[in-house]
Design an enzyme around this catalytic site. Structure first.
Site, mmCIF file in Angstrom:
data_model
loop_
_atom_site.group_PDB
_atom_site.id
_atom_site.type_symbol
_atom_site.label_atom_id
_atom_site.label_comp_id
_atom_site.label_asym_id
_atom_site.label_seq_id
_atom_site.Cartn_x
_atom_site.Cartn_y
_atom_site.Cartn_z
ATOM 1 N N GLU A 173 -5.276 4.040 6.033
ATOM 2 C CA GLU A 173 -4.935 3.840 4.627
ATOM 3 C C GLU A 173 -5.586 4.941 3.778
ATOM 4 O O GLU A 173 -5.076 5.337 2.737
ATOM 5 C CB GLU A 173 -5.447 2.465 4.195
ATOM 6 C CG GLU A 173 -4.922 2.014 2.865
ATOM 7 C CD GLU A 173 -5.763 0.921 2.251
ATOM 8 O OE1 GLU A 173 -6.593 1.232 1.380
ATOM 9 O OE2 GLU A 173 -5.576 -0.233 2.637
ATOM 10 N N SER B 42 -10.773 -0.869 2.840
ATOM 11 C CA SER B 42 -10.027 -0.940 4.101
ATOM 12 C C SER B 42 -9.696 0.478 4.561
ATOM 13 O O SER B 42 -9.076 1.238 3.824
ATOM 14 C CB SER B 42 -8.698 -1.674 3.906
ATOM 15 O OG SER B 42 -8.914 -2.935 3.362
ATOM 16 N N ARG C 277 0.828 -1.209 0.000
ATOM 17 C CA ARG C 277 0.000 0.000 0.000
ATOM 18 C C ARG C 277 0.869 1.269 0.000
ATOM 19 O O ARG C 277 0.590 2.238 0.696
ATOM 20 C CB ARG C 277 -0.930 0.045 1.230
ATOM 21 C CG ARG C 277 -1.945 -1.079 1.319
ATOM 22 C CD ARG C 277 -3.015 -0.926 0.245
ATOM 23 N NE ARG C 277 -4.146 -1.799 0.505
ATOM 24 C CZ ARG C 277 -4.228 -3.063 0.080
ATOM 25 N NH1 ARG C 277 -3.248 -3.590 -0.631
ATOM 26 N NH2 ARG C 277 -5.306 -3.778 0.344
HETATM 27 N N1 EPU Z 1 -10.657 -10.842 10.153
HETATM 28 C C1 EPU Z 1 -11.342 -10.838 11.365
HETATM 29 N N2 EPU Z 1 -12.343 -9.920 11.525
HETATM 30 C C2 EPU Z 1 -12.684 -9.036 10.560
HETATM 31 C C3 EPU Z 1 -11.966 -9.027 9.350
HETATM 32 C C4 EPU Z 1 -10.951 -9.938 9.171
HETATM 33 O O1 EPU Z 1 -11.082 -11.638 12.253
HETATM 34 O O2 EPU Z 1 -13.611 -8.259 10.784
HETATM 35 C C5 EPU Z 1 -9.638 -11.883 9.936
HETATM 36 C C6 EPU Z 1 -10.155 -12.899 8.919
HETATM 37 O O3 EPU Z 1 -10.869 -13.929 9.546
HETATM 38 C C7 EPU Z 1 -8.904 -13.409 8.300
HETATM 39 C C8 EPU Z 1 -7.974 -12.219 8.352
HETATM 40 O O4 EPU Z 1 -8.513 -11.326 9.310
HETATM 41 O O5 EPU Z 1 -8.342 -14.438 9.078
HETATM 42 C C9 EPU Z 1 -7.776 -11.543 7.023
HETATM 43 O O6 EPU Z 1 -9.015 -11.070 6.526
HETATM 44 P P1 EPU Z 1 -9.253 -10.789 4.941
HETATM 45 O O7 EPU Z 1 -8.913 -12.004 4.166
HETATM 46 O O8 EPU Z 1 -10.611 -10.217 4.801
HETATM 47 O O9 EPU Z 1 -8.148 -9.757 4.550
HETATM 48 P P2 EPU Z 1 -7.611 -8.419 5.253
HETATM 49 O O10 EPU Z 1 -6.192 -8.636 5.622
HETATM 50 O O11 EPU Z 1 -8.555 -7.973 6.322
HETATM 51 C C10 EPU Z 1 -6.630 -7.390 3.059
HETATM 52 C C11 EPU Z 1 -6.735 -6.124 2.257
HETATM 53 C C12 EPU Z 1 -8.046 -6.082 1.475
HETATM 54 C C13 EPU Z 1 -8.080 -7.272 0.547
HETATM 55 C C14 EPU Z 1 -7.951 -8.571 1.404
HETATM 56 C C15 EPU Z 1 -7.880 -9.832 0.565
HETATM 57 C C16 EPU Z 1 -5.468 -4.490 3.531
HETATM 58 C C17 EPU Z 1 -5.507 -3.254 4.359
HETATM 59 N N3 EPU Z 1 -6.652 -4.962 3.137
HETATM 60 O O12 EPU Z 1 -7.665 -7.374 4.025
HETATM 61 O O13 EPU Z 1 -8.034 -4.886 0.696
HETATM 62 O O14 EPU Z 1 -9.274 -7.318 -0.208
HETATM 63 O O15 EPU Z 1 -6.730 -8.511 2.185
HETATM 64 O O16 EPU Z 1 -6.616 -9.953 -0.010
HETATM 65 O O17 EPU Z 1 -4.380 -4.987 3.246
HETATM 66 C C18 EPU Z 1 -8.797 -2.633 0.498
HETATM 67 O O18 EPU Z 1 -7.618 -2.288 0.512
HETATM 68 O O19 EPU Z 1 -9.733 -1.800 0.409
HETATM 69 C C19 EPU Z 1 -9.139 -4.053 0.672
HETATM 70 C C20 EPU Z 1 -10.398 -4.453 0.794
#
Ligand code: EPU
Length: 334
Positions: free
Chosen positions: A330, A235, A160
């Site tokens: 972000e 995010s 990012r």
């Molecule tokens: N999780 C929770 N609670 C929540 C959300 C997530 O416990 O409310 C846990 C999930 O269970 C999972 C882990 O966190 O074990 C990761 O969750 P997720 O796969 O949804 O990915 P993220 O790390 O929360 C990042 C990106 C997203 C992208 C996803 C998928 C960032 C800041 N965000 O989210 O990007 O879609 O990975 O690759 O790196 C964006 O930038 O707008 C965005 C949506």
């Protein structure tokens, strides 16, 4: 080139903030941009409006980057170079690539925003970042109205992050991006649990880029709110990266804490941290935390920028007190 006066920016930002622009110009060509830069000293750049929280009216002249066009500039048997103008919608470009069976950006399906802003924060999802396909970023220098090109190698892309958020910040306007995509032997990435599960549900063993895109569209639609229906900016925070020492301490106390290893460090999902603090699905007036993904702050209709910002501050404070981690926003706060 038409100058509109005193218009609402509500439909130009995905949070749906109803702030005013005293002057607004839609830029549809390089010559428009050069002319606007010569005539206006104080400018405010607006693209897809998907990564900003507007907390006040804009006094500078808003330049809405609206240059369209997708053009193949070079190709051989295996690869294709595509030049895409900054004002093209990101997801529409992804769909165009998939229709032509050009691979590399299918994992980035349904990310809001425009092509021109995709390099700034190096958009990424499901194991792919846009930097993996970008060859060149074309821009105009604001001070001189001269065209310049940034090769991938000088963009300092990171998680990012890029040169456009650091040394080059506020100095350039991205006008187009050249992508290098695959025509065959696509390098598919579908090891993410959620993608695997979605493919298995549809009994797909050897997925095409279209299958992967469809799976990701389904996952995103289930987890993330549609900005056309409920204001949001994806995010709101970055996932924090911590050292092994801090990680091990946290893991000892929180056995089920999810994480991703990044070289020697560990990335902890901010969504998980926020959920542990009890914010998931919570609503404070019209500002809230999304019920399926705590990383996403939402505007239920009439929240203003400061309502969202205050909620973000409250979340940061609580996460800091509980976990000792300072979340970085972000989204750009204006
Ligand atoms: N999780 C929770 N609670 C929540 C959300 C997530 O416990 O409310 C846990 C999930 O269970 C999972 C882990 O966190 O074990 C990761 O969750 P997720 O796969 O949804 O990915 P993220 O790390 O929360 C990042 C990106 C997203 C992208 C996803 C998928 C960032 C800041 N965000 O989210 O990007 O879609 O990975 O690759 O790196 C964006 O930038 O707008 C965005 C949506």
């Amino acid at each position: 080139m038409k100058i509109q006066q005193n218009i609402s920016l509500k439909k130009y930002n995905t949070f749906g903030m109803d702030v005013k622009a005293s002057k607004f110009i839609s830029i549809t060509s390089i010559s428009d941009l050069q002319e606007a830069l010569k005539q206006h000293e104080k400018i405010f750049l607006l693209s897809g409006g998907s990564n900003m929280l507007l907390t006040k009216d804009i006094q500078e002249t808003v330049l809405h980057i609206n240059c369209k066009g997708i053009k193949i500039i070079k190709e051989n048997k295996y690869t294709v170079y595509v030049k895409v103008n900054a004002g093209e919608n990101w997801h529409q470009f992804v769909l165009w690539a998939i229709k032509n069976d050009f691979g590399g950006i299918e994992n980035l399906s349904l990310i809001p925003g425009n092509v021109g802003t995709s390099p700034i924060q190096n958009i990424g999802a499901y194991g792919v970042e846009v930097k993996d396909t970008i060859r060149t970023v074309n821009a105009m220098e604001i001070a001189t109205a001269k065209e310049v090109s940034f090769k991938n190698e000088v963009c300092n892309f990171g998680y990012r992050n890029s040169i456009f958020k650091n040394q080059a910040k506020g100095k350039y306007i991205i006008t187009s991006v050249v992508f290098k995509l695959t025509k065959e032997k696509h390098k598919l990435k579908y090891t993410y649990g959620a993608i695997q599960a979605e493919l298995a549900k549809n009994k797909i063993k050897n997925p095409s880029i279209k299958d992967i895109s469809n799976a990701i569209i389904k996952i995103r639609q289930e987890k993330l709110p549609d900005p056309a229906k409920i204001g949001n900016s994806g995010s709101f925070f970055k996932n924090p990266v911590v050292s092994e020492t801090i990680f091990l301490k946290m893991k000892a106390k929180n056995e089920n804490m999810p994480f991703y290893q990044v070289a020697k460090d560990y990335k902890i999902p901010a969504g998980w941290l926020i959920e542990q603090c009890g914010f998931k699905g919570k609503r404070f007036g019209d500002a809230g935390v999304h019920k399926n993904q705590a990383l996403v702050l939402v505007n239920y209709g009439n929240a203003n920028g400061n309502d969202i910002l205050n909620l973000a501050k409250k979340i940061r404070k609580t996460v800091l007190a509980k976990f000792g981690i300072s979340l970085e926003m972000e989204v750009n706060i204006i």
